[in-house]
Write an enzyme that holds these catalytic residues in place. Structure first.
Site, PDB file in Angstrom:
ATOM      1  N   ARG A  79       0.773  -1.181  -0.016  1.00 52.94           N
ATOM      2  CA  ARG A  79       0.008   0.303  -0.162  1.00 52.94           C
ATOM      3  C   ARG A  79       0.725   1.164  -0.024  1.00 52.94           C
ATOM      4  O   ARG A  79       0.248   2.436  -0.315  1.00 52.94           O
ATOM      5  CB  ARG A  79      -0.827   0.059   1.168  1.00 52.94           C
ATOM      6  CG  ARG A  79      -1.982  -1.022   1.010  1.00 52.94           C
ATOM      7  CD  ARG A  79      -3.152  -0.892   2.186  1.00 52.94           C
ATOM      8  NE  ARG A  79      -3.365   0.515   2.558  1.00 52.94           N
ATOM      9  CZ  ARG A  79      -4.289   1.288   2.400  1.00 52.94           C
ATOM     10  NH1 ARG A  79      -5.128   0.577   1.041  1.00 52.94           N
ATOM     11  NH2 ARG A  79      -4.713   2.410   2.492  1.00 52.94           N
ATOM     12  N   PHE A 100      -0.159   6.778  11.908  1.00 55.88           N
ATOM     13  CA  PHE A 100      -0.430   5.558  11.099  1.00 55.88           C
ATOM     14  C   PHE A 100       0.080   5.215   9.977  1.00 55.88           C
ATOM     15  O   PHE A 100       1.124   4.962   9.889  1.00 55.88           O
ATOM     16  CB  PHE A 100      -1.998   5.566  11.033  1.00 55.88           C
ATOM     17  CG  PHE A 100      -2.792   5.729  12.296  1.00 55.88           C
ATOM     18  CD1 PHE A 100      -2.808   4.745  13.274  1.00 55.88           C
ATOM     19  CD2 PHE A 100      -3.515   6.950  12.994  1.00 55.88           C
ATOM     20  CE1 PHE A 100      -3.326   4.906  14.567  1.00 55.88           C
ATOM     21  CE2 PHE A 100      -4.035   7.062  13.968  1.00 55.88           C
ATOM     22  CZ  PHE A 100      -3.966   6.119  14.862  1.00 55.88           C
ATOM     23  N   GLU A 101      -0.634   5.477   8.911  1.00 57.00           N
ATOM     24  CA  GLU A 101      -0.090   4.975   7.475  1.00 57.00           C
ATOM     25  C   GLU A 101       0.749   6.121   6.699  1.00 57.00           C
ATOM     26  O   GLU A 101       0.119   7.078   6.189  1.00 57.00           O
ATOM     27  CB  GLU A 101      -1.132   4.320   6.593  1.00 57.00           C
ATOM     28  CG  GLU A 101      -0.661   3.695   5.609  1.00 57.00           C
ATOM     29  CD  GLU A 101      -1.941   2.990   4.783  1.00 57.00           C
ATOM     30  OE1 GLU A 101      -1.817   1.918   4.384  1.00 57.00           O
ATOM     31  OE2 GLU A 101      -2.798   3.728   4.257  1.00 57.00           O
ATOM     32  N   GLN A 102       2.075   5.969   6.791  1.00 55.55           N
ATOM     33  CA  GLN A 102       2.665   7.068   5.969  1.00 55.55           C
ATOM     34  C   GLN A 102       3.677   6.253   4.665  1.00 55.55           C
ATOM     35  O   GLN A 102       4.161   5.085   5.069  1.00 55.55           O
ATOM     36  CB  GLN A 102       3.682   7.657   6.625  1.00 55.55           C
ATOM     37  CG  GLN A 102       3.086   8.653   7.849  1.00 55.55           C
ATOM     38  CD  GLN A 102       4.239   9.686   8.395  1.00 55.55           C
ATOM     39  OE1 GLN A 102       4.909  10.042   7.454  1.00 55.55           O
ATOM     40  NE2 GLN A 102       4.339   9.850   9.642  1.00 55.55           N
TER      41      GLN A 102
END
Length: 219
Positions: A33, A56-58
């Site tokens: 991702r 969170f998502e980096q």
């Protein structure tokens, strides 16, 4: 056994398959991702994810800084179409201590280069724009670089046939360390230098990096 000293320079190219072993990414069990080495062979493609201050998502791929004097360079192809999209070269200790040389758009829709820094104050919203408004030519790749000399960090850039030019002020590299934190819970695993892409519009806009170069003991 004689231990061999590390090379003065490491040059990384991005072939399909596995990420070079020196690189790491942030906290996600789903690296597909965040990045791909197969989407465009010869390039590391980052998919813009959450903000640079996110827990969170980096999409951030980087290698450890291991010399007091060092330099890093990359070449970026990135065409943002929204002011919420950024990509570039980052010196990253954690989500509230970093210096980031980022390509994005200004309010008029022009492609620009900015230097963003956070000085251990992210929860209070203190994100400093150290340099804004350096115009870039759309449709051309841009070379991004940085040099660290102990406590000093200087970003630089080049585009087309022009040579390297400094961008932004000399920044505090000492901030990017355990000792540079006023927070007992702020310790990480040392400073990292690498590539990042952020798209808080949620569209995962891609940014392509052609290569990465790291130099130790550079003066």
């Amino acid at each position: 056994m004689t231990q061999q000293a590390p090379a003065e320079e490491e040059r990384y190219t991005f072939a399909p398959g596995a990420l070079p072993a020196d690189f790491q990414w942030l906290r996600s069990p789903e690296p597909e991702r965040l990045f791909s080495l197969d989407a465009r062979p010869g390039y590391l493609r980052l998919f813009g994810r959450e903000s640079v201050g996110s827990w969170f998502e980096q999409a951030l791929v980087a290698r450890r800084q291991d010399s007091w004097h060092c330099g890093a360079e990359t070449e970026l192809e990135f065409e943002p179409d929204d002011i919420q999209q950024f990509a570039g070269l980052i010196a990253y200790y954690n989500r509230f201590k970093f210096h980031y040389l980022a390509v994005s758009l200004n309010d008029e829709g022009d492609k620009m280069l900015s230097v963003m820094s956070c000085h251990d104050e992210w929860p209070s919203g203190q994100l400093d724009i150290a340099e804004a408004g350096v115009a870039l030519e759309p449709g051309l790749s841009v070379r991004l670089g940085l040099d660290i000399r102990e406590r000093e960090l200087q970003f630089r850039f080049a585009q087309g046939s022009t040579g390297w030019q400094p961008v932004g002020p000399v920044l505090d590299a000492g901030l990017l360390s355990d000792e540079g934190s006023g927070r007992a819970h702020g310790y990480f695993t040392g400073n990292f230098l690498g590539m990042a892409a952020h798209d808080i519009s949620g569209r995962a806009t891609p940014a392509d990096f052609a290569a990465f170069r790291y130099r130790r003991n550079a003066r």
